[in-house]
Design an enzyme around this catalytic site. Structure first.
Site, PDB file in Angstrom:
ATOM      1  N   HIS A  62     -11.545  -0.418  -3.416  1.00  0.00           N
ATOM      2  CA  HIS A  62     -11.783   0.108  -2.079  1.00  0.00           C
ATOM      3  C   HIS A  62     -10.566   0.831  -1.516  1.00  0.00           C
ATOM      4  O   HIS A  62      -9.435   0.515  -1.879  1.00  0.00           O
ATOM      5  CB  HIS A  62     -12.135  -1.034  -1.111  1.00  0.00           C
ATOM      6  N   TYR A 132      -4.234 -10.566   3.184  1.00  0.00           N
ATOM      7  CA  TYR A 132      -3.475  -9.321   3.178  1.00  0.00           C
ATOM      8  C   TYR A 132      -3.364  -8.685   4.548  1.00  0.00           C
ATOM      9  O   TYR A 132      -4.221  -8.831   5.401  1.00  0.00           O
ATOM     10  CB  TYR A 132      -4.002  -8.322   2.154  1.00  0.00           C
TER      11      TYR A 132
END
Length: 183
Positions: A62, A132
């Site tokens: 992605h 993240y």
């Protein structure tokens, strides 16, 4: 914190200093000043994401396009994953090349991926929690992606393909040559 440059310009592996004793351990997982000095640029993270996956789950590849491109700093809180970044910067000398890093709760390594990269990971342990930071907010209309098994990139996931668990959306992603352009 040790910053290790990778074979692809802009990507860094971060190795923290871990202090262990009979009580457990302590480490500094993020320090803005140290981080900026280590990667040589200033980045303002604005969004934290966390995902839980079971063994064999492959998420990706992605990325975000246009004004919504994202720098990411990835780490594993529990389990282990193979984390992959593919260079999709059109003018880059390493366009279409990838780097993979084993991130585990034991090694506590982090992976910095600059904007202009497609990102994905494969859960290798029974379960894995990935955390993240992003320096830009997610925008659904700016989403881009590349199929995990693109033959021109040829990522070695080192996992039986028939045991992969991949969303319908990710199974339908295009090859790199037909993917959305980052900029």
């Amino acid at each position: 914190m040790k910053f290790i440059e990778t074979k692809i310009e802009g990507c860094f592996i971060l190795e923290p200093t871990i202090f262990k004793d009979e009580r457990g351990y302590f480490m500094e997982s993020f320090n803005e000043e140290t981080f900026h000095k280590g990667i040589g640029q200033k980045i303002n993270f604005v969004q934290d994401n966390q995902s839980f996956s079971t063994q064999g789950v492959l998420r990706g590849l992605h990325y975000q396009c246009g004004v919504h491109v994202q720098n990411k700093l990835i780490r594993v809180l529990q389990g282990e994953v193979l984390d992959v970044a593919v260079d999709i910067r059109p003018e880059s000398k390493t366009y279409g090349q990838y780097i993979s890093v084993l991130l585990t709760e034991e090694n506590q390594k982090q992976f910095f991926i600059p904007s202009g990269f497609a990102h994905g990971f494969l859960a290798l342990s029974k379960t894995a929690i990935v955390f993240y930071k992003c320096d830009n907010f997610y925008n659904a209309s700016s989403e881009g992606g590349i199929i995990f098994n693109d033959k021109t990139i040829n990522i070695n996931w080192d996992f039986p393909t028939n045991e992969l668990i991949i969303s319908e959306k990710d199974r339908g992603l295009p090859a790199i040559e037909k993917s959305r352009k980052v900029w």
